[in-house]
Design a protein around this motif. Structure first.
Motif, PDB file in Angstrom:
ATOM      1  N   UNK A 166       0.876  -1.201   0.140  1.00  0.00           N
ATOM      2  CA  UNK A 166       0.026   0.095   0.273  1.00  0.00           C
ATOM      3  C   UNK A 166       0.914   1.116   0.111  1.00  0.00           C
ATOM      4  N   UNK A 167       0.731   1.876  -1.326  1.00  0.00           N
ATOM      5  CA  UNK A 167       1.329   3.097  -1.078  1.00  0.00           C
ATOM      6  C   UNK A 167       0.523   4.642  -0.798  1.00  0.00           C
ATOM      7  N   UNK A 168       1.270   5.606  -0.303  1.00  0.00           N
ATOM      8  CA  UNK A 168       0.406   6.941   0.007  1.00  0.00           C
ATOM      9  C   UNK A 168       1.041   7.953  -0.890  1.00  0.00           C
ATOM     10  N   UNK A 169      -0.008   8.681  -1.776  1.00  0.00           N
ATOM     11  CA  UNK A 169       0.714   9.757  -2.466  1.00  0.00           C
ATOM     12  C   UNK A 169       0.713  11.138  -1.895  1.00  0.00           C
ATOM     13  N   UNK A 170       2.005  11.795  -2.056  1.00  0.00           N
ATOM     14  CA  UNK A 170       2.350  12.899  -1.324  1.00  0.00           C
ATOM     15  C   UNK A 170       2.603  13.948  -2.225  1.00  0.00           C
ATOM     16  N   UNK A 171       2.680  15.530  -2.124  1.00  0.00           N
ATOM     17  CA  UNK A 171       3.122  16.374  -2.828  1.00  0.00           C
ATOM     18  C   UNK A 171       4.338  16.967  -2.261  1.00  0.00           C
ATOM     19  N   UNK A 204      -8.699  19.380  -5.998  1.00  0.00           N
ATOM     20  CA  UNK A 204      -7.093  19.724  -5.463  1.00  0.00           C
ATOM     21  C   UNK A 204      -6.500  18.380  -5.700  1.00  0.00           C
ATOM     22  N   UNK A 205      -6.895  17.406  -5.634  1.00  0.00           N
ATOM     23  CA  UNK A 205      -6.291  16.191  -5.805  1.00  0.00           C
ATOM     24  C   UNK A 205      -5.784  16.268  -7.291  1.00  0.00           C
ATOM     25  N   UNK A 206      -6.573  16.377  -8.339  1.00  0.00           N
ATOM     26  CA  UNK A 206      -6.453  16.409  -9.727  1.00  0.00           C
ATOM     27  C   UNK A 206      -5.508  17.453  -9.895  1.00  0.00           C
ATOM     28  N   UNK A 207      -5.459  18.770  -9.215  1.00  0.00           N
ATOM     29  CA  UNK A 207      -4.853  19.694  -9.636  1.00  0.00           C
ATOM     30  C   UNK A 207      -3.487  19.512  -9.211  1.00  0.00           C
ATOM     31  N   UNK A 208      -3.302  18.601  -8.100  1.00  0.00           N
ATOM     32  CA  UNK A 208      -1.865  18.807  -7.717  1.00  0.00           C
ATOM     33  C   UNK A 208      -1.350  17.337  -7.825  1.00  0.00           C
ATOM     34  N   UNK A 209      -1.967  16.280  -8.322  1.00  0.00           N
ATOM     35  CA  UNK A 209      -1.242  14.959  -8.553  1.00  0.00           C
ATOM     36  C   UNK A 209      -1.725  14.367  -9.978  1.00  0.00           C
ATOM     37  N   UNK A 210      -2.716  15.223 -10.612  1.00  0.00           N
ATOM     38  CA  UNK A 210      -3.003  14.681 -11.776  1.00  0.00           C
ATOM     39  C   UNK A 210      -4.122  13.331 -11.656  1.00  0.00           C
ATOM     40  N   UNK A 260       4.701   6.003 -12.629  1.00  0.00           N
ATOM     41  CA  UNK A 260       4.551   7.121 -13.572  1.00  0.00           C
ATOM     42  C   UNK A 260       4.146   8.310 -12.613  1.00  0.00           C
ATOM     43  N   UNK A 261       3.383   8.038 -11.417  1.00  0.00           N
ATOM     44  CA  UNK A 261       3.178   9.040 -10.451  1.00  0.00           C
ATOM     45  C   UNK A 261       4.363   9.543  -9.715  1.00  0.00           C
ATOM     46  N   UNK A 262       5.269   8.873  -9.406  1.00  0.00           N
ATOM     47  CA  UNK A 262       6.522   9.193  -8.571  1.00  0.00           C
ATOM     48  C   UNK A 262       7.207  10.168  -9.399  1.00  0.00           C
ATOM     49  N   UNK A 263       7.424  11.413  -8.821  1.00  0.00           N
ATOM     50  CA  UNK A 263       8.204  12.482  -9.772  1.00  0.00           C
ATOM     51  C   UNK A 263       7.640  13.158 -10.719  1.00  0.00           C
ATOM     52  N   UNK A 264       6.368  12.848 -10.894  1.00  0.00           N
ATOM     53  CA  UNK A 264       5.486  13.646 -11.916  1.00  0.00           C
ATOM     54  C   UNK A 264       5.211  15.141 -11.489  1.00  0.00           C
TER      55      UNK A 264
END
Length: 315
Positions: A166-171, A204-210, A260-264
């Protein structure tokens, strides 16, 4: 899971109606209180309000020298200031039991930046700084009352399961007030006073993470708090009114999506947002970030899970 970046939207608020220049003062009834507006040419702008349950205790509203007339009236008419007044008189408000009294509010300059204490985000007030003189009626002593008002906000704990992990998505973004690059949960302020917390969270999630999330898959973790808390999280109640709703999203994705997400690179560039997405194993999240939102989200998620209160995870 679809990945995209949306464009920013601009939310407009109605303008403060102008004062009648032919009257020395005007009484105007607003939501929840009565206003007396002084139109004198005095450099010290002044105003008077009467709270609904404290009609015998008028409150003076003053402007610190240097605050412009437009900023002064915009501050008084803002949803930030009205909500603060409402909170004072709520069931758990500090004026509720009658032992404390609000006598004066000073709309201030931001002395650190040497500019107005009223920051406009387009047509609406984003940040507001003021000082409230609140006294204990019995002792006559003042209660600390410096306020940085920014209003309600939302944050989202995104947990993605992939290949048994399980991974968590951060900005990751530059936070000037801290002087640091901060790893934090996707978050944002409400654009208006309509209270669309879950909708704001998804945007906000879409703006900050896609990442595009579905409204129906969002779980409000702060809703599990006792109703006496207001079901909000206050990260810094000693100086700021900000109250945050913490949402949870759980999903399953292929490992390719994690890569794909990591470093986007994301964010609204025209708003100065220079954001990179970071993906970390959830079990390491509590040691990876110093973000209060993330740590509070972990605590709520763990306790709600322990108590068996979470709905089934979407497939």
């Amino acid at each position: 899971m679809a990945v995209a970046i949306r464009s920013a939207s601009v939310v407009l608020k109605k303008k403060f109606s102008p004062l009648d220049a032919h009257n020395s003062s005007i009484w105007r009834k607003k939501k929840g209180f009565i206003c007396k507006m002084s139109t004198s040419e005095s450099p010290n702008l002044s105003h008077s309000i009467t709270l609904p349950n404290k009609k015998s205790e008028p409150v003076r509203i003053l402007a610190e020298p240097g605050v412009s007339s437009s900023d002064f009236w915009n501050a008084i008419d803002s949803s930030l200031f009205k909500q603060w007044l409402h909170n004072l008189q709520s069931e758990t408000g500090i004026l509720a039991d009658g032992t404390l009294a609000l006598r004066q509010v000073l709309i201030q300059l931001d002395s650190f930046w040497c500019k107005q204490g009223v920051d406009m985000f387009g047509k609406r007030i984003g940040f507001l700084k003021f000082k409230a003189d609140i006294y204990d009626k019995q002792t006559g002593k003042k209660v600390p009352g410096i306020v940085f008002a920014r209003g309600p906000a939302v944050t989202v704990l995104i947990l993605l399961e992939s290949d048994g992990e399980t991974y968590a998505v951060l900005t990751e973004q530059a936070r000037v007030p801290t002087g640091r690059i901060i790893l934090e949960l996707p978050a944002g302020m409400l654009d208006d006073d309509k209270g669309d917390f879950v909708g704001t969270a998804v945007r906000e999630v879409e703006e900050e993470t896609g990442i595009k999330l579905k409204l129906e898959d969002m779980v409000d973790l702060t809703a599990f708090l006792d109703s006496s808390t207001g079901c909000r999280f206050f990260p810094s109640p000693g100086g700021c009114d900000e109250e945050i709703s913490i949402f949870l999203y759980r999903g399953r994705v292929d490992k390719e999506i994690i890569t794909q997400l990591h470093g986007k690179e994301t964010g609204l560039r025209d708003h100065g947002e220079l954001i990179k997405v970071r993906v970390v194993p959830y079990k390491k999240l509590w040691r990876t970030t110093a973000d209060a939102k993330a740590l509070a989200a972990v605590a709520l998620f763990e306790m709600v899970t322990k108590e068996g209160l979470l709905p089934p995870s979407p497939t």
